[in-house]
Enzyme design. Structure first.
Site, mmCIF file in Angstrom:
data_model
loop_
_atom_site.group_PDB
_atom_site.id
_atom_site.type_symbol
_atom_site.label_atom_id
_atom_site.label_comp_id
_atom_site.label_asym_id
_atom_site.label_seq_id
_atom_site.Cartn_x
_atom_site.Cartn_y
_atom_site.Cartn_z
ATOM 1 N N ASP A 185 6.060 0.768 7.679
ATOM 2 C CA ASP A 185 4.712 0.416 7.206
ATOM 3 C C ASP A 185 4.264 1.416 6.155
ATOM 4 O O ASP A 185 3.648 2.405 6.487
ATOM 5 C CB ASP A 185 3.774 0.391 8.412
ATOM 6 C CG ASP A 185 2.387 -0.116 8.071
ATOM 7 O OD1 ASP A 185 2.210 -0.631 6.965
ATOM 8 O OD2 ASP A 185 1.487 0.027 8.904
ATOM 9 N N HIS B 216 0.841 -1.198 0.000
ATOM 10 C CA HIS B 216 0.000 0.000 0.000
ATOM 11 C C HIS B 216 0.876 1.248 0.000
ATOM 12 O O HIS B 216 1.950 1.283 0.611
ATOM 13 C CB HIS B 216 -1.009 0.001 1.155
ATOM 14 C CG HIS B 216 -0.447 -0.050 2.542
ATOM 15 N ND1 HIS B 216 0.007 1.071 3.186
ATOM 16 C CD2 HIS B 216 -0.289 -1.079 3.413
ATOM 17 C CE1 HIS B 216 0.418 0.732 4.408
ATOM 18 N NE2 HIS B 216 0.267 -0.572 4.566
ATOM 19 N N GLU C 189 -4.970 1.714 2.493
ATOM 20 C CA GLU C 189 -5.039 0.492 3.296
ATOM 21 C C GLU C 189 -5.281 0.808 4.762
ATOM 22 O O GLU C 189 -5.827 -0.006 5.491
ATOM 23 C CB GLU C 189 -3.745 -0.309 3.136
ATOM 24 C CG GLU C 189 -3.776 -1.701 3.764
ATOM 25 C CD GLU C 189 -3.359 -1.736 5.237
ATOM 26 O OE1 GLU C 189 -3.630 -2.759 5.880
ATOM 27 O OE2 GLU C 189 -2.791 -0.751 5.757
ATOM 28 N N GLU C 190 -4.835 1.995 5.197
ATOM 29 C CA GLU C 190 -4.850 2.310 6.629
ATOM 30 C C GLU C 190 -6.199 2.806 7.129
ATOM 31 O O GLU C 190 -6.331 3.127 8.304
ATOM 32 C CB GLU C 190 -3.778 3.371 6.942
ATOM 33 C CG GLU C 190 -2.349 2.948 6.630
ATOM 34 C CD GLU C 190 -1.791 1.912 7.619
ATOM 35 O OE1 GLU C 190 -2.556 1.451 8.497
ATOM 36 O OE2 GLU C 190 -0.614 1.572 7.488
ATOM 37 N N HIS D 185 2.945 2.655 12.786
ATOM 38 C CA HIS D 185 2.009 3.613 13.399
ATOM 39 C C HIS D 185 2.609 4.270 14.651
ATOM 40 O O HIS D 185 1.888 4.879 15.429
ATOM 41 C CB HIS D 185 0.664 2.956 13.778
ATOM 42 C CG HIS D 185 0.022 2.223 12.627
ATOM 43 N ND1 HIS D 185 -1.225 1.671 12.717
ATOM 44 C CD2 HIS D 185 0.450 1.955 11.372
ATOM 45 C CE1 HIS D 185 -1.532 1.092 11.565
ATOM 46 N NE2 HIS D 185 -0.519 1.248 10.735
ATOM 47 N N ASP E 146 -0.210 4.295 1.039
ATOM 48 C CA ASP E 146 -0.582 5.300 2.049
ATOM 49 C C ASP E 146 0.101 5.044 3.387
ATOM 50 O O ASP E 146 0.662 3.971 3.632
ATOM 51 C CB ASP E 146 -2.105 5.336 2.236
ATOM 52 C CG ASP E 146 -2.684 4.039 2.788
ATOM 53 O OD1 ASP E 146 -2.223 2.961 2.379
ATOM 54 O OD2 ASP E 146 -3.590 4.101 3.646
ATOM 55 N N GLU F 42 4.062 -6.144 3.704
ATOM 56 C CA GLU F 42 3.837 -5.463 4.996
ATOM 57 C C GLU F 42 4.989 -5.793 5.946
ATOM 58 O O GLU F 42 5.656 -6.809 5.794
ATOM 59 C CB GLU F 42 2.527 -5.949 5.616
ATOM 60 C CG GLU F 42 1.268 -5.454 4.933
ATOM 61 C CD GLU F 42 0.824 -4.084 5.421
ATOM 62 O OE1 GLU F 42 1.619 -3.381 6.082
ATOM 63 O OE2 GLU F 42 -0.324 -3.717 5.116
#
Ligand SMILES: [Zn+2]
Length: 357
Positions: free
Chosen positions: A99, A73, A129-130, A332, A75, A158
Site C-alpha cells: 500500500d 498515492h 492519502e493515508e 498497514h 505516502d 491501490e
C-alpha cells in the site's frame, strides 16, 4: 541526495518498487519522494509535468480519443520496524510495499516506458492519502486544478491482489441518542434510565438484515454496526443520556441522502445525528477504456467493500476501478509485503492494455 530512480531502475517495476519503498514517505513527509518522481518525469520528452504541493502529475498529449488516469498515492502509514525493504524469496517486505508503492511503480514505469500509449494518459502521484481528507493530494488538485484530472476513466493502483475491484461502498457514521431522567440510584423510580433504553437500539442492530446488492455483476455486501457506546454519569446515578455510534457501510446504488433516510427509518423514534459521510461509487465498467482494461486482465471484477479514492473520481464524473499487486489485508500491517510475481504479472497486464494498437 542522488536520485535512486535511475533509468535501469525505472525499466524494472520490481526494482522500482523497492527503490520507492526505500525513500521514506510517511504522510506529510513526501517532499523527497515527490522530488525524485518529478525529476525523472520532467526529462521524459513525451510528457508534460506539473506539481502541486507534493503531488506530481505528468500527461501525454497525443490527441487520442480517450484519456485515462493512472493514480497512486506516494505516502505511507507510519513505519513499524519495517524500513527499509527486505527480500525473502518471492516476497518484498517493507512499509508501502503493498500500500501502495508497487502500484505507484506500475504508473511510473509505464510513464517512462510507453511513449505512445493507446489512450492519452495522465499519471498522477499524490500526497497524503493515508490521513485526513484536507491533506489529500487528489482532493487538493480536484479543488485547485480540476482540469488536470479530466479523463474518461481512472485506474487507482491501490492493493487488490491483482483482482479488479469495481466501485466502492459508501460509509456513514451517525450517533443515535437515548434520553431519560437523571435520579439517584437509591430512588431510581424517580428517573428514566437512558442506558436501558439503548437496549432497543442495540436490538434493532442485532436483528438488522443487511442488503447484498449486485450491480453490473459485482456484489456489494452492506453492514450496519454499533462501533462505540457511551453513557453514564456516576456509579450511583441513573443516567439520562446514552449515545450509540453507528457505522453504516452502504452499496453504491444508494446516495448519502438515501443512506441517511434509511438510518432514520431503522432508528425511528430516536434522535439521530449524522457525523460523517462519504459517498460510494458505482462500478463504472461501461467506459470503453474500462472494458478494454477488463479484457486485458481477463477476469471478472468484484465489488470493492472498503471506501477508496475511486469515489473522488466518481464524484468528478470519472468511472474508476481499483487494481494493484499488493494484498489489501497486509496494508498497514507490520509484516506488509508484496509478491514479486504479482508485480511482474500486473505490470505485464497494464503494458498489454496500454500498448495495444
Ligand atoms: Zn493505499
Amino acid at each position: 541526495m542522488e536520485n535512486p530512480l535511475t533509468p535501469e531502475v525505472l525499466a524494472d517495476p520490481v526494482a522500482l518498487t523497492r527503490a520507492l519503498v526505500d525513500i521514506e514517505s510517511v504522510s506529510l513527509n513526501e517532499k523527497a519522494i515527490a522530488d525524485c518522481v518529478e525529476e525523472v518525469l520532467r526529462v521524459v520528452p513525451h510528457l508534460t509535468t506539473f506539481r502541486h504541493g507534493n503531488t506530481v502529475m505528468a500527461r501525454t498529449d497525443l490527441g487520442r480519443a480517450s484519456r485515462v488516469v493512472l493514480a497512486g498515492h506516494l505516502d505511507t502509514v507510519p513505519l513499524n520496524n519495517n524500513f527499509p525493504s527486505t527480500l525473502r524469496g518471492d516476497l518484498m517486505y517493507g512499509c508501502g510495499t503493498s500500500d501502495m508503492k508497487s502500484g505507484v511503480a506500475f504508473a511510473l514505469h509505464l510513464a517512462t516506458a510507453l511513449p505512445e500509449p493507446r489512450y492519452d494518459v495522465t499519471y498522477f502521484f499524490y500526497e497524503a492519502e493515508e490521513i485526513e481528507s484536507r491533506y489529500n493530494g487528489l482532493y487538493l488538485v480536484a479543488q485547485a486544478h480540476p482540469d488536470w484530472l479530466e479523463a474518461d476513466f481512472a485506474l487507482l493502483l491501490e492493493p487488490t491482489h491483482g483482482i479488479v475491484e469495481a466501485g466502492c461502498q459508501g460509509t456513514m457514521r451517525a450517533v443515535v441518542v437515548t434520553t431519560g431522567v437523571r435520579a439517584h440510584s437509591a430512588r431510581s423510580w424517580h428517573g428514566v434510565n437512558a442506558v436501558h433504553d439503548a437496549g432497543e437500539v442495540l436490538r434493532r442492530l442485532s436483528a438488522y438484515q443487511a442488503r447484498r446488492v449486485t450491480i453490473d455483476g459485482c456484489e456489494y455486501r452492506e453492514g450496519m454496526n454499533a462501533t462505540r457506546i457511551h453513557g453514564g454519569v456516576a456509579g450511583n446515578v441513573v443516567p439520562d443520556r446514552c449515545e450509540i455510534e453507528v457505522n453504516y457501510r452502504f452499496a453504491p446504488d444508494r446516495t448519502p441522502a438515501e443512506a441517511e433516510a434509511h438510518l432514520r427509518e431503522v432508528f425511528a423514534g430516536y434522535e439521530l445525528t449524522v457525523t460523517d459521510c462519504a459517498a460510494g461509487a458505482l462500478p463504472g465498467l461501461e467506459a470503453a477504456p474500462a472494458r478494454e482494461f477488463l479484457a486485458a486482465v481477463g477476469a471478472a471484477p468484484i465489488g470493492k467493500l472498503g471506501w477508496t479514492d475511486v469515489a473522488r473520481f466518481a464524484a468528478m464524473g470519472i468511472p474508476a476501478l481499483n487494481f494493484g499487486p499488493g494484498d489489501p489485508n497486509l496494508a498497514h500491517h507490520p509484516d506488509e509485503h508484496v509478491e514479486i510475481g504479482k508485480i511482474r504479472e500486473g505490470a505485464a497486464t497494464l503494458h498489454r492494455w496500454l500498448a495495444a494498437a
